[in-house]
Motif scaffolding. Sequence first.
Motif, mmCIF file in Angstrom:
data_model
loop_
_atom_site.group_PDB
_atom_site.id
_atom_site.type_symbol
_atom_site.label_atom_id
_atom_site.label_comp_id
_atom_site.label_asym_id
_atom_site.label_seq_id
_atom_site.Cartn_x
_atom_site.Cartn_y
_atom_site.Cartn_z
ATOM 1 N N ALA A 23 7.577 4.975 0.831
ATOM 2 C CA ALA A 23 6.235 5.049 0.406
ATOM 3 C C ALA A 23 5.224 4.524 1.659
ATOM 4 N N THR A 24 3.982 5.219 1.575
ATOM 5 C CA THR A 24 3.103 4.725 2.402
ATOM 6 C C THR A 24 2.229 3.606 1.950
ATOM 7 N N VAL A 25 2.184 2.643 2.852
ATOM 8 C CA VAL A 25 1.360 1.136 2.271
ATOM 9 C C VAL A 25 0.039 1.465 2.705
ATOM 10 N N ARG A 26 -1.081 1.290 1.751
ATOM 11 C CA ARG A 26 -2.431 1.585 2.040
ATOM 12 C C ARG A 26 -3.075 -0.113 1.956
ATOM 13 N N GLY B 46 -17.936 -4.364 0.610
ATOM 14 C CA GLY B 46 -18.024 -4.430 -0.661
ATOM 15 C C GLY B 46 -17.320 -5.668 -1.084
ATOM 16 N N SER B 47 -17.395 -6.075 -2.634
ATOM 17 C CA SER B 47 -16.717 -7.262 -2.925
ATOM 18 C C SER B 47 -15.268 -6.857 -3.089
ATOM 19 N N ALA B 48 -14.359 -7.842 -2.882
ATOM 20 C CA ALA B 48 -12.823 -7.496 -2.960
ATOM 21 C C ALA B 48 -12.563 -6.767 -4.211
ATOM 22 N N GLY B 49 -13.049 -7.210 -5.334
ATOM 23 C CA GLY B 49 -12.548 -6.838 -6.694
ATOM 24 C C GLY B 49 -13.082 -5.157 -6.777
ATOM 25 N N GLN B 50 -14.471 -5.104 -6.353
ATOM 26 C CA GLN B 50 -14.967 -3.544 -6.455
ATOM 27 C C GLN B 50 -14.320 -2.613 -5.560
ATOM 28 N N VAL B 51 -13.906 -3.069 -4.447
ATOM 29 C CA VAL B 51 -13.272 -2.139 -3.478
ATOM 30 C C VAL B 51 -11.731 -1.809 -3.986
ATOM 31 N N LEU B 52 -11.198 -2.841 -4.247
ATOM 32 C CA LEU B 52 -9.687 -2.477 -4.901
ATOM 33 C C LEU B 52 -9.764 -1.795 -6.169
ATOM 34 N N LEU B 53 -10.352 -1.861 -7.068
ATOM 35 C CA LEU B 53 -10.637 -1.215 -8.262
ATOM 36 C C LEU B 53 -10.685 0.452 -7.579
ATOM 37 N N ALA B 54 -11.883 0.510 -6.733
ATOM 38 C CA ALA B 54 -12.231 1.861 -6.354
ATOM 39 C C ALA B 54 -10.858 2.631 -5.969
ATOM 40 N N VAL B 55 -10.226 1.906 -4.995
ATOM 41 C CA VAL B 55 -8.869 2.553 -4.326
ATOM 42 C C VAL B 55 -7.761 2.615 -5.362
ATOM 43 N N ALA C 19 -3.592 4.835 -6.323
ATOM 44 C CA ALA C 19 -2.532 4.106 -5.755
ATOM 45 C C ALA C 19 -1.528 4.432 -7.040
ATOM 46 N N GLN C 20 0.056 4.285 -6.687
ATOM 47 C CA GLN C 20 0.839 4.252 -7.499
ATOM 48 C C GLN C 20 1.239 2.661 -7.873
ATOM 49 N N LEU C 21 0.891 1.907 -6.933
ATOM 50 C CA LEU C 21 1.128 0.380 -7.478
ATOM 51 C C LEU C 21 0.200 -0.374 -6.474
ATOM 52 N N MET C 22 -0.542 -1.348 -7.147
ATOM 53 C CA MET C 22 -1.363 -2.252 -6.236
ATOM 54 C C MET C 22 -0.886 -3.730 -6.279
ATOM 55 N N VAL C 23 -0.741 -4.314 -5.161
ATOM 56 C CA VAL C 23 -0.127 -5.532 -4.797
ATOM 57 C C VAL C 23 -1.357 -6.543 -4.509
ATOM 58 N N VAL C 24 -1.461 -7.566 -5.327
ATOM 59 C CA VAL C 24 -2.479 -8.467 -4.740
ATOM 60 C C VAL C 24 -1.923 -9.929 -4.575
ATOM 61 N N GLY C 25 -2.279 -10.691 -4.055
ATOM 62 C CA GLY C 25 -1.861 -11.899 -3.871
ATOM 63 C C GLY C 25 -2.742 -12.911 -4.437
ATOM 64 N N ARG C 26 -2.065 -14.170 -4.645
ATOM 65 C CA ARG C 26 -2.544 -15.267 -5.283
ATOM 66 C C ARG C 26 -1.926 -16.582 -4.519
ATOM 67 N N HIS D 215 -6.897 -6.384 -15.046
ATOM 68 C CA HIS D 215 -7.553 -5.921 -16.335
ATOM 69 C C HIS D 215 -8.096 -4.561 -16.406
ATOM 70 N N HIS D 216 -8.351 -4.182 -15.044
ATOM 71 C CA HIS D 216 -9.207 -3.005 -14.895
ATOM 72 C C HIS D 216 -8.618 -1.858 -13.785
ATOM 73 N N ALA D 217 -7.644 -2.021 -13.195
ATOM 74 C CA ALA D 217 -7.139 -1.146 -12.274
ATOM 75 C C ALA D 217 -6.530 0.002 -12.949
ATOM 76 N N GLU D 218 -6.477 1.242 -12.235
ATOM 77 C CA GLU D 218 -5.979 2.236 -12.766
ATOM 78 C C GLU D 218 -4.635 2.561 -12.411
ATOM 79 N N CYS D 219 -3.794 1.681 -12.040
ATOM 80 C CA CYS D 219 -2.454 1.628 -11.878
ATOM 81 C C CYS D 219 -1.813 0.433 -12.017
#
Length: 115
Positions: A2-5, A63-72, A76-83, A103-107
């Motif tokens: 898979a390609t990573v964005r 943009g804000s990190a949350g808004q940008v991530l939710l937009a992309v 996406a097939q999977l979103m990976v975020v760190g903590r 709570h709001h991602a589409e993947c």
Amino acid sequence: GATVRAVRAWALPTVFTYSPGSMALADEAGGLEQYERKALGEALAPWRERFPDVPVVEHVEMGSAGQVLLAVSADAQLMVVGRRARRTAVGARIGSVAHGVLHHAECPVAVVPHR
């Protein structure tokens, strides 16, 4: 296979961070986005060396990190975020960006602890 964005969100600095003169210099140099692109490239460099066969697409957006991530997340097939891997008196916690994406991602979302 898979390609990573890799996504980097950024915002304009506050008025307390830069003087009007320094912002004028940044504007003459082509804006602040080029610095954000460079920062993303530097963050990805060790991973590209370690995994040279993994295709990576860089995405820099203001943009804000949350808004940008939710937009992309729609593409996406999977979103990976760190903590951050810190423990508090009440246990492990996630930040507002990871919380919002969960709570709001589409993947599907994976939250990965890091130092």
